[in-house]
Design an enzyme around this catalytic site. Structure first.
Site, PDB file in Angstrom:
ATOM      1  N   GLU A 489       0.846  -1.190   0.000  1.00  0.00           N
ATOM      2  CA  GLU A 489       0.000   0.000   0.000  1.00  0.00           C
ATOM      3  C   GLU A 489       0.884   1.243   0.000  1.00  0.00           C
ATOM      4  OE1 GLU A 489      -2.687  -0.242   3.288  1.00  0.00           O
ATOM      5  OE2 GLU A 489      -4.107  -1.467   2.165  1.00  0.00           O
ATOM      6  N   SER A 515      -3.965   2.305   0.446  1.00  0.00           N
ATOM      7  CA  SER A 515      -4.792   2.127   1.630  1.00  0.00           C
ATOM      8  C   SER A 515      -6.161   2.721   1.355  1.00  0.00           C
ATOM      9  CB  SER A 515      -4.147   2.838   2.816  1.00  0.00           C
ATOM     10  OG  SER A 515      -5.085   3.075   3.832  1.00  0.00           O
TER      11      SER A 515
END
Length: 613
Positions: A489, A515
């Site tokens: 992420e 994210s």
């Protein structure tokens, strides 16, 4: 009628040894004629979304046994993406999804369980368990740990969450005292992070898929009402067993419930609520496990016709999951989609004969049931705690304002196009994904100069060293499922761009992912990834890149002839980063990378490589 799967180990003279072992777990003669129901818990003290789950499996177990089943609990792993982020720990996050799916399959098949209750919550746990449920195709119900309460501090006029703490920490103008206050206030309770991040998005989608109870995605982890979800799940799974094994009712099986139309419903919900782009990755993976022909082209098609009906942090500071619940939760959004003529309402769920029936009962704008209205008034107490069901605070009123409230009607949508979009072009032939809910309209069309980084680490260093300027398009490559490995992420790069005042002045493109807390012009999942020969691996510093969200395109402004020459050159060098990365890739990660597909396939294993084995 189908036999109980557990009959394999509980019936017949030859199973005396197995029964002896079952007896050692507490089973008695009468139990060998009952369904054995696996409780897949994911308690861990590493993750705030799971720290309160320790005793909840036994809460469900007692209810299962009261209803006539036998409950057997086991645990899976759970990785906290927020704690694993920003270092090599993030390499393990996405691969943990496959480990969780395998663990559930291993335990359930090894012990011939008849059904499953999946107690999940955070980012990879719900998807991993969903993948396993669709592989196994036995009665299942999901009940998650619930979202945490939003943080409160006198230093901010809005509720706080994890991303606020990260952004303020990267802001050099913020005092150490202010950073410390945000840090202490951002995550006050147990539960999954309080915005519409990946965990909460996925738990909401289980409602739309029909595999979880109403309120699963939005009822706070701390609220006493959530206990009823666990108790009801225990009773419901026994009823599903009776219908399947006793009445041969295959409509209760997960592949019957989570069919193509249900995946469309889930994706429409995701688009309407501006959910995390990670949900696309996980839905594609789950669809493959369930042998549902649902792919990125379907998501692209849906993204063009579904309006954004809900806006929650990180896309807006005003609302968090507690506000979604107050506005009626997921069934109010599904109700709006149904009235807009988009939702498939003829599908069964684990709790209702049809989605239409469920909406009539649970949409606060459609029902006068005072119990339902009271349920959705469950709110935050503002008391830091790691204990489930520890408060019973209620809002005085519901948010049923569909013109200016958290959840909107079609006529008053936040935008007529939804919160997610799929882009295609010569830099991402198989597609890439952007959460448009977090992108300012002024940069929906953006042309900039490529600034190349061969890893997330080097991108962070470059951003903090002011190497990235307004007008740049940051390219972070070789961070895909295979190239990372693990498809990290990119929350830190986007947070740091924001803290540098570049949130509306730059874009970011990666074959990694983001994210659920990411906002800004952040485009991920570029497929094919660089390590698989994707064109993102051919971009050079200073190349012009044009992003056009309205037309769903992203293109490297380089001639086809030039790209072909670069490809020949790269083939000779090999598809690997141009710089050595100080990254320890263990045998476990190499094994994951060996079979990993690109993001457009959900980053699942390449099953073609396993055929014939």
């Amino acid at each position: 009628m189908p036999d109980y799967r557990s009959k394999t180990s509980t019936q017949g003279r030859n199973m005396a040894g197995a029964r002896a072992l079952w007896r050692a777990t507490g089973m008695k003669d009468e139990d060998f004629k009952k369904p054995i129901i696996a409780i897949a818990n994911s308690f861990t003290q590493f993750v705030p979304g799971h720290v309160h789950l320790k005793d909840l499996g036994q809460l469900v177990a007692r209810e299962i046994e009261r209803a006539g089943g036998v409950a057997k609990e086991f645990n899976t792993i759970a990785v906290d993406d927020g704690i694993a982020m920003g270092h090599d720990g993030m390499l393990y996050s996405l691969p943990s999804r496959e480990i969780i799916a395998d663990a559930v399959e291993y335990m359930v098949n090894a012990h011939c369980a008849d059904a499953i209750v999946c107690i999940s919550n955070c980012d990879k746990i719900t998807p991993g368990m969903l993948m396993a449920a669709l592989r196994l195709n036995i009665p299942v119900i999901f009940v998650s740990g619930g979202p945490m309460e939003a943080g409160k501090t006198k230093l901010a006029s809005h509720g706080l969450d994890l991303v606020d703490a990260m952004v303020i920490a990267a802001d050099s103008s913020a005092s150490d005292e202010k950073v410390a206050e945000y840090e202490r206030s951002a995550c006050p309770t147990c539960g999954s992070c309080s915005g519409m991040f990946t965990a909460n998005s996925m738990n909401c989608l289980t409602e739309a898929l029909g595999l979880a109870l109403p309120g699963n995605g939005s009822t706070l982890a701390t609220h006493a009402d959530r206990e009823q979800l666990f108790l009801t799940a225990g009773r419901t799974i026994v009823e599903l067993c009776k219908r399947y094994y006793g009445e041969n009712d295959e409509s209760v099986l997960p592949r019957s419930i989570a069919n193509f139309k249900a995946f469309e419903n889930a994706m429409m919900l995701d688009i309407a609520m501006g959910g995390s782009t990670n949900t696309i990755l996980h839905l594609l993976a789950a669809a493959q496990e369930g042998e549902v022909e649902f792919d990125l082209r379907d998501i692209d098609r849906l993204s063009r016709k579904v309006p954004q009906l809900c806006k929650v942090a990180p896309n807006i500071q005003k609302y968090h999951m507690e506000d979604v619940h107050r506005a009626g939760g997921i069934f109010s959004i599904l109700g709006s989609l149904a009235r807009g003529g988009l939702l498939h309402t003829d599908l069964p769920t684990v709790h209702s004969r049809s989605m239409e029936e469920a909406i009539a009962k649970w949409d606060i704008t459609q029902t006068d049931d005072e119990a339902v209205h009271t349920f959705f008034k469950a709110g935050p107490a503002g008391i830091p705690t790691q204990t489930a069901f520890s408060q019973s605070t209620r809002w005085e009123t519901l948010d049923d304002d569909r013109e200016n409230g958290c959840i909107r009607s079609f006529e008053h949508a936040y935008s007529q196009e939804g919160g997610l979009a799929v882009l295609y072009g010569n830099i991402a032939l198989d597609g890439c994904v952007v959460k448009t809910a977090g992108v300012d309209e002024s940069i929906h069309v953006f042309e900039g100069n490529a600034k190349i980084f061969e890893s997330q680490d080097s991108a962070v260093r470059g951003i903090l060293a002011d190497e990235v300027k307004a007008g740049d398009i940051v390219i972070i490559r070789y961070e895909g499922p295979k190239g990372g490995p693990g498809m990290q992420e990119m929350l830190y790069p986007t947070s740091y761009l924001k803290s540098k005042g570049l949130g509306k002045a730059c874009a970011l493109l990666t074959d990694g992912r983001f994210s659920g807390g990411t906002s800004g012009l952040s485009i991920g999942h570029a497929s094919p990834e660089a390590a698989a020969g994707g064109a993102i691996g051919l971009v050079r510093d200073g190349d012009k890149v044009l992003i056009d969200i309205p037309n769903r395109s992203i293109n490297l402004l380089v001639s086809d002839e030039e790209l072909a020459e670069r490809r020949v050159e790269q083939d000779k060098k090999g598809w690997k980063p141009a710089e050595v990365r100080p990254r320890k890739v263990t045998t476990a990660l190499k094994a994951y990378a060996l079979l990993a597909t690109s993001a457009d396939k959900g980053a699942v294993r390449n099953k073609a490589m396993l055929e014939g084995l």
